[in-house]
Design a protein around this motif. Structure first.
Motif, short mmCIF file in Angstrom:
data_model
loop_
_atom_site.label_atom_id
_atom_site.label_comp_id
_atom_site.label_asym_id
_atom_site.label_seq_id
_atom_site.Cartn_x
_atom_site.Cartn_y
_atom_site.Cartn_z
N THR A 100 16.72 36.02 37.12
CA THR A 100 16.68 37.14 37.99
C THR A 100 16.67 36.53 39.55
N ALA A 101 15.92 35.35 39.64
CA ALA A 101 15.50 34.77 41.07
C ALA A 101 16.90 34.09 41.38
N ILE A 102 17.76 33.55 40.54
CA ILE A 102 18.96 32.89 40.85
C ILE A 102 20.26 33.64 41.07
N MET A 103 20.29 34.56 40.19
CA MET A 103 21.27 35.50 40.24
C MET A 103 20.89 36.69 41.01
N HIS A 104 20.67 36.70 42.40
CA HIS A 104 20.27 37.85 43.07
C HIS A 104 21.39 38.69 43.60
N GLY A 105 21.38 39.77 44.17
CA GLY A 105 22.09 40.59 44.62
C GLY A 105 23.08 39.94 45.71
N ARG A 106 22.63 39.02 46.50
CA ARG A 106 23.30 38.48 47.74
C ARG A 106 24.37 37.43 47.06
N LEU A 107 24.02 36.74 45.95
CA LEU A 107 24.63 35.65 45.20
C LEU A 107 25.62 36.44 44.63
N CYS A 108 25.34 37.32 44.00
CA CYS A 108 26.59 38.03 42.97
C CYS A 108 27.70 38.70 43.97
N LEU A 109 27.20 39.06 44.93
CA LEU A 109 28.35 39.85 46.18
C LEU A 109 28.92 38.60 46.52
N THR A 110 28.36 37.46 47.04
CA THR A 110 29.14 36.33 47.58
C THR A 110 30.16 35.79 46.46
N LEU A 111 29.60 35.61 45.38
CA LEU A 111 30.40 35.05 44.33
C LEU A 111 31.60 35.75 43.90
N SER A 112 31.39 37.12 44.03
CA SER A 112 32.57 38.19 43.70
C SER A 112 33.56 38.39 44.86
N ALA A 113 32.98 38.20 46.11
CA ALA A 113 33.91 38.10 47.44
C ALA A 113 34.71 37.09 47.37
N SER A 114 34.02 36.02 47.30
CA SER A 114 34.85 34.61 47.28
C SER A 114 35.96 34.55 46.27
N CYS A 115 35.58 35.08 44.91
CA CYS A 115 36.66 35.02 44.19
C CYS A 115 37.94 35.87 44.52
N LEU A 116 37.63 37.16 45.06
CA LEU A 116 38.91 37.84 45.61
C LEU A 116 39.35 37.31 46.72
N VAL A 117 38.74 36.76 47.80
CA VAL A 117 39.31 35.93 49.03
C VAL A 117 40.37 35.02 48.40
N ALA A 118 39.73 34.01 47.32
CA ALA A 118 40.58 33.01 47.05
C ALA A 118 42.15 33.36 46.39
N GLY A 119 41.78 34.35 45.50
CA GLY A 119 43.02 34.97 44.66
C GLY A 119 43.80 35.39 45.53
N PHE A 120 43.45 36.38 46.67
CA PHE A 120 44.36 36.91 47.45
C PHE A 120 44.97 36.00 48.57
N SER A 121 44.22 35.01 48.93
CA SER A 121 44.75 33.98 50.04
C SER A 121 45.70 33.04 49.27
N ASN A 122 45.81 32.66 47.90
CA ASN A 122 46.48 31.97 47.26
C ASN A 122 47.65 32.71 47.15
#
Length: 273
Positions: A100-122
Motif C-alpha cells: 500500500t505504501a509503494i502502490m499509492h494513488g499518485r503512482l497508480c495515476l502516473t503509471l496509467s497516464a503514462s501508458c495512455l500517453v505512450a500508446g497514443f503518441s506512438n
C-alpha cells in the motif's frame, strides 16, 4: 460478441466504482484496462457489423485514418497497461508488507497516464507515416484499417515504414513484455521460497488472471507482427487481428471476474440491491 464485450467491460467499471472493497491498485488498473477494451471494441466492432449487413463494404478515408489511429493507440495502451499491472503483481507478491505504501494513488495515476500517453503518441506517429504515402488502390484486404494492410496500397517503396513498424513493435510489444517477464521471474522466485503449499497457491492465484490475459494478448500480437512471413501470412494476420480486436476484449472481463471472489461478491451484492 460485441454486446458481450460492451456489457462485460461496462459491468466491471460499474462494480469497481460502486463497491468500496474494489478500490485498490489492482482493481484501479483493471478498470482502466476495461475502459480501454470498451473503447477498442467500439473502434472496430460497429464498422464490422455495418459491413456484415451491407453489400458495398465502404469506409470513408478520414474514418479509416481515425480507425487506424484509435485501434493502434488503444492496443498500444493496453500492452503498456499489462506491463504496469505486472509490476503491481510483483509488488503485491514480493513485498506485500509495503504494497500500500509503494502502490499509492499518485503512482497508480502516473503509471496509467503514462501508458495512455505512450500508446497514443506512438499511434499518432505511425498513423502520420502511413497516410502520408501516395495510395494506388482503395481496396483494403482486411476487415479494418490496419497498418500493414494500408501499406500494401502504397505506390512507392515502403521499406522505411516497415522499419518504423518494427521499431514501434519493439517499443509497444517487447518493452512491456520484458517488464512482464522480469516481474514474473521475481514472482516465481518469491513463490518458490514460500514453504506452505497453500501459501504458494494463494500467491499464484493473485497472478493467474493477469498471466492468462498477458499470454493471450502478447502471444497473438507477436505472432502477427514479429512472426515469419509466408504466402498465407495475410490471412493469418486477419485471423489473429480479429481475435485480438474482438475476442480478447470480450474475454478479459470474464477472465478477471469468474476467478475473482471479490468481483463475484460485488456482483452478487449489486444483484441483491
Amino acid at each position: 460478441m460485441y454486446l458481450v464485450t460492451m456489457v462485460g467491460n461496462s459491468l466491471i467499471l460499474l462494480l469497481i466504482s460502486l463497491d468500496s472493497r474494489l478500490r485498490t491498485p489492482v482493481y484501479y488498473f483493471l478498470s482502466v484496462l476495461s475502459l480501454v477494451d470498451l473503447c477498442y471494441g467500439n473502434s472496430v466492432g460497429p464498422q464490422m457489423l455495418v459491413h456484415f449487413l451491407s453489400a458495398p463494404k465502404r469506409i470513408p478515408f478520414y474514418s479509416c485514418v481515425l480507425q487506424l489511429w484509435a485501434s493502434l493507440a488503444l492496443g498500444g495502451s493496453e500492452f503498456f497497461l499489462l506491463g504496469a499491472m505486472a509490476y503491481d503483481r510483483y509488488v503485491a507478491v514480493c513485498v506485500p508488507l509495503h504494497y500500500t505504501a509503494i502502490m499509492h494513488g499518485r503512482l497508480c495515476l502516473t503509471l496509467s497516464a503514462s501508458c495512455l500517453v505512450a500508446g497514443f503518441s506512438n499511434s499518432l506517429m505511425e498513423t502520420i507515416l502511413t497516410f502520408q504515402l501516395p495510395l494506388c488502390h482503395n481496396v483494403i484486404n482486411h476487415f479494418a484499417c490496419e497498418t500493414l494492410a494500408v501499406l500494401r496500397l502504397a505506390c512507392v517503396d515502403v521499406s522505411f515504414n516497415k522499419v518504423m513498424v518494427a521499431f514501434s513493435g519493439f517499443l509497444v510489444i517487447l518493452l512491456p513484455c520484458s517488464l512482464v517477464l522480469f516481474s514474473y521471474a521475481r514472482i516465481v522466485t518469491a513463490i518458490l521460497h514460500i514453504r506452505s503449499a497453500q501459501g504458494r497457491r494463494k500467491a499464484f492465484g493473485t497472478c493467474a488472471s493477469h498471466l492468462t490475459v498477458v499470454c493471450m494478448c502478447f502471444g497473438a500480437t507477436i505472432f502477427t507482427y514479429l512472426g515469419p512471413r509466408s504466402a498465407s501470412s495475410v490471412d493469418k494476420e486477419k485471423m489473429v487481428a480479429l481475435f485480438y480486436a474482438v475476442v480478447a476484449p470480450m474475454l478479459n472481463p470474464l477472465i478477471y471476474s469468474l476467478r475473482n471472489k471479490d468481483v463475484m461478491a460485488a456482483l452478487q451484492k449489486l444483484l441483491v440491491k
